[in-house]
Design a protein around this motif. Structure first.
Motif, PDB file in Angstrom:
ATOM      1  N   PHE A 159       0.916  -0.695  -0.459  1.00  0.00           N
ATOM      2  CA  PHE A 159       0.078  -0.153  -0.196  1.00  0.00           C
ATOM      3  C   PHE A 159       0.941   1.608   0.006  1.00  0.00           C
ATOM      4  CE2 PHE A 159      -2.528  -3.750   2.516  1.00  0.00           C
ATOM      5  CZ  PHE A 159      -4.017  -3.728   1.758  1.00  0.00           C
ATOM      6  N   PRO A 160      -0.169   2.346  -0.490  1.00  0.00           N
ATOM      7  CA  PRO A 160       1.523   3.532  -0.609  1.00  0.00           C
ATOM      8  C   PRO A 160       1.092   4.477   0.275  1.00  0.00           C
ATOM      9  CG  PRO A 160      -0.927   3.883  -2.280  1.00  0.00           C
ATOM     10  CD  PRO A 160      -0.771   2.457  -1.665  1.00  0.00           C
ATOM     11  N   ASN A 161       1.870   4.951   1.066  1.00  0.00           N
ATOM     12  CA  ASN A 161       2.126   6.432   1.855  1.00  0.00           C
ATOM     13  C   ASN A 161       1.001   7.683   1.398  1.00  0.00           C
ATOM     14  OD1 ASN A 161       3.319   4.252   3.706  1.00  0.00           O
ATOM     15  ND2 ASN A 161       5.664   5.288   2.765  1.00  0.00           N
ATOM     16  N   THR A 162       0.024   8.117   2.549  1.00  0.00           N
ATOM     17  CA  THR A 162      -0.494   9.005   2.478  1.00  0.00           C
ATOM     18  C   THR A 162      -0.632   9.402   3.276  1.00  0.00           C
ATOM     19  OG1 THR A 162      -2.761   7.712   3.098  1.00  0.00           O
ATOM     20  CG2 THR A 162      -2.006   7.770   0.901  1.00  0.00           C
ATOM     21  N   ASP A 163      -0.897  10.562   2.442  1.00  0.00           N
ATOM     22  CA  ASP A 163      -0.370  11.882   3.526  1.00  0.00           C
ATOM     23  C   ASP A 163      -1.847  12.800   3.066  1.00  0.00           C
ATOM     24  OD1 ASP A 163      -0.498  13.022   5.793  1.00  0.00           O
ATOM     25  OD2 ASP A 163       1.343  14.345   5.767  1.00  0.00           O
ATOM     26  N   PHE A 164      -2.927  13.080   2.917  1.00  0.00           N
ATOM     27  CA  PHE A 164      -4.033  14.360   2.859  1.00  0.00           C
ATOM     28  C   PHE A 164      -4.136  15.083   3.484  1.00  0.00           C
ATOM     29  CE2 PHE A 164      -5.867   9.592   1.479  1.00  0.00           C
ATOM     30  CZ  PHE A 164      -5.470   9.906   0.958  1.00  0.00           C
ATOM     31  N   PRO A 165      -3.963  16.653   2.679  1.00  0.00           N
ATOM     32  CA  PRO A 165      -3.918  17.610   3.331  1.00  0.00           C
ATOM     33  C   PRO A 165      -5.427  17.834   3.684  1.00  0.00           C
ATOM     34  CG  PRO A 165      -4.456  17.715   1.085  1.00  0.00           C
ATOM     35  CD  PRO A 165      -4.577  16.133   1.399  1.00  0.00           C
ATOM     36  N   ARG A 166      -5.504  18.386   5.098  1.00  0.00           N
ATOM     37  CA  ARG A 166      -6.607  18.824   6.192  1.00  0.00           C
ATOM     38  C   ARG A 166      -6.275  19.620   6.752  1.00  0.00           C
ATOM     39  NH1 ARG A 166      -7.483  15.324  11.545  1.00  0.00           N
ATOM     40  NH2 ARG A 166      -8.837  15.913  12.373  1.00  0.00           N
ATOM     41  N   ILE A 167      -7.349  20.316   6.648  1.00  0.00           N
ATOM     42  CA  ILE A 167      -8.138  21.788   7.882  1.00  0.00           C
ATOM     43  C   ILE A 167      -8.963  21.917   8.483  1.00  0.00           C
ATOM     44  CG2 ILE A 167      -8.164  24.447   7.063  1.00  0.00           C
ATOM     45  CD1 ILE A 167      -7.645  24.322   3.832  1.00  0.00           C
ATOM     46  N   VAL A 168      -8.304  22.686   9.410  1.00  0.00           N
ATOM     47  CA  VAL A 168      -9.403  22.114  10.710  1.00  0.00           C
ATOM     48  C   VAL A 168      -9.858  23.867  11.307  1.00  0.00           C
ATOM     49  CG1 VAL A 168      -9.393  21.823  13.229  1.00  0.00           C
ATOM     50  CG2 VAL A 168      -8.373  20.250  11.734  1.00  0.00           C
ATOM     51  N   ILE A 169     -10.796  24.099  10.950  1.00  0.00           N
ATOM     52  CA  ILE A 169     -10.906  26.316  11.350  1.00  0.00           C
ATOM     53  C   ILE A 169     -12.267  26.214  12.215  1.00  0.00           C
ATOM     54  CG2 ILE A 169     -11.967  27.535  10.821  1.00  0.00           C
ATOM     55  CD1 ILE A 169     -11.690  27.118   7.669  1.00  0.00           C
ATOM     56  N   GLY A 170     -12.056  26.273  14.032  1.00  0.00           N
ATOM     57  CA  GLY A 170     -12.564  26.693  14.629  1.00  0.00           C
ATOM     58  C   GLY A 170     -13.391  28.272  14.889  1.00  0.00           C
ATOM     59  N   VAL A 171     -14.535  28.408  14.685  1.00  0.00           N
ATOM     60  CA  VAL A 171     -14.729  29.701  15.276  1.00  0.00           C
ATOM     61  C   VAL A 171     -16.486  28.951  16.387  1.00  0.00           C
ATOM     62  CG1 VAL A 171     -16.282  31.198  13.608  1.00  0.00           C
ATOM     63  CG2 VAL A 171     -15.030  29.557  12.525  1.00  0.00           C
ATOM     64  N   ASP A 172     -16.079  30.597  17.087  1.00  0.00           N
ATOM     65  CA  ASP A 172     -16.565  29.994  18.534  1.00  0.00           C
ATOM     66  C   ASP A 172     -17.803  31.108  18.500  1.00  0.00           C
ATOM     67  OD1 ASP A 172     -18.001  29.895  21.034  1.00  0.00           O
ATOM     68  OD2 ASP A 172     -16.406  30.469  21.405  1.00  0.00           O
ATOM     69  N   ASN A 173     -19.441  31.515  18.345  1.00  0.00           N
ATOM     70  CA  ASN A 173     -20.078  32.581  18.265  1.00  0.00           C
ATOM     71  C   ASN A 173     -20.518  32.560  19.131  1.00  0.00           C
ATOM     72  OD1 ASN A 173     -21.095  35.159  17.417  1.00  0.00           O
ATOM     73  ND2 ASN A 173     -22.181  34.483  15.803  1.00  0.00           N
ATOM     74  N   GLY A 174     -20.582  31.794  19.966  1.00  0.00           N
ATOM     75  CA  GLY A 174     -21.202  32.469  22.152  1.00  0.00           C
ATOM     76  C   GLY A 174     -23.002  31.414  21.528  1.00  0.00           C
ATOM     77  N   VAL A 175     -23.403  31.869  22.159  1.00  0.00           N
ATOM     78  CA  VAL A 175     -25.133  31.333  21.911  1.00  0.00           C
ATOM     79  C   VAL A 175     -25.963  30.746  20.725  1.00  0.00           C
ATOM     80  CG1 VAL A 175     -25.032  31.335  24.322  1.00  0.00           C
ATOM     81  CG2 VAL A 175     -25.812  32.837  23.587  1.00  0.00           C
ATOM     82  N   MET A 176     -25.406  31.463  19.653  1.00  0.00           N
ATOM     83  CA  MET A 176     -26.161  31.858  18.591  1.00  0.00           C
ATOM     84  C   MET A 176     -27.333  30.916  18.418  1.00  0.00           C
ATOM     85  SD  MET A 176     -25.026  33.659  14.563  1.00  0.00           S
ATOM     86  CE  MET A 176     -24.421  34.594  15.708  1.00  0.00           C
ATOM     87  N   PRO A 177     -27.907  30.373  17.602  1.00  0.00           N
ATOM     88  CA  PRO A 177     -29.017  29.975  17.600  1.00  0.00           C
ATOM     89  C   PRO A 177     -28.458  28.752  16.241  1.00  0.00           C
ATOM     90  CG  PRO A 177     -29.971  31.590  17.752  1.00  0.00           C
ATOM     91  CD  PRO A 177     -29.033  31.524  17.554  1.00  0.00           C
ATOM     92  N   ILE A 178     -29.025  28.172  15.660  1.00  0.00           N
ATOM     93  CA  ILE A 178     -28.191  26.759  14.678  1.00  0.00           C
ATOM     94  C   ILE A 178     -28.475  27.427  13.440  1.00  0.00           C
ATOM     95  CG2 ILE A 178     -28.023  24.521  13.914  1.00  0.00           C
ATOM     96  CD1 ILE A 178     -28.479  23.670  16.552  1.00  0.00           C
ATOM     97  N   ASP A 179     -30.257  28.080  13.046  1.00  0.00           N
ATOM     98  CA  ASP A 179     -30.354  28.502  11.763  1.00  0.00           C
ATOM     99  C   ASP A 179     -29.641  29.488  11.666  1.00  0.00           C
ATOM    100  OD1 ASP A 179     -32.086  25.948  11.852  1.00  0.00           O
ATOM    101  OD2 ASP A 179     -33.391  27.070  12.085  1.00  0.00           O
ATOM    102  N   GLN A 180     -28.952  30.348  12.931  1.00  0.00           N
ATOM    103  CA  GLN A 180     -28.490  32.071  11.784  1.00  0.00           C
ATOM    104  C   GLN A 180     -26.769  31.332  11.605  1.00  0.00           C
ATOM    105  OE1 GLN A 180     -29.926  34.685  15.207  1.00  0.00           O
ATOM    106  NE2 GLN A 180     -28.164  36.277  14.690  1.00  0.00           N
TER     107      GLN A 180
END
Length: 87
Positions: free
Chosen positions: A52-73
Motif C-alpha cells: 500500500f502507498p503512503n498517503t498524507d491527505f491535506p487537512r484543514i481545521v477551522i474553529g469558530v466560536d460565536n457563543g450562543v447563536m441559534p443554529i439556523d442563524q
C-alpha cells in the motif's frame, strides 16, 4: 428376457418436482461463499503492508466560536461564508 423392476428403477429414477435453482445449488454456493471468506480472511492478514502507498491527505481545521447563536442563524451568518471562501 424381461427387465426386472430393480433395473427399471435404476435406469429411470423417479422424477423430482421442479425446484428453484438456488435450492438445487445451495450446497455448492454455500461452499463457494465459505471458501472465498476464508481465503479473503487469510489474505487480509498476510498481505504485506509495503504493497500500500503512503498517503498524507491535506487537512484543514477551522474553529469558530460565536457563543450562543441559534443554529439556523449561525449557518447563514458564519458557516456558509466560511465554506464559500474555502472554494
Amino acid at each position: 428376457m424381461e427387465p426386472t423392476s430393480e433395473f427399471l428403477r435404476t435406469m429411470n429414477p423417479p422424477a423430482k418436482p421442479d425446484v428453484p435453482w438456488f435450492q438445487r445449488l445451495s450446497r455448492p454456493i454455500l461452499f463457494l461463499i465459505v471458501s472465498l471468506t476464508l481465503v479473503g480472511g487469510y489474505l487480509a492478514f498476510t498481505i504485506p503492508v509495503s504493497v500500500f502507498p503512503n498517503t498524507d491527505f491535506p487537512r484543514i481545521v477551522i474553529g469558530v466560536d460565536n457563543g450562543v447563536m441559534p443554529i439556523d442563524q449561525m449557518l447563514v451568518v458564519i458557516t456558509r461564508p466560511i465554506e464559500r471562501s474555502g472554494k
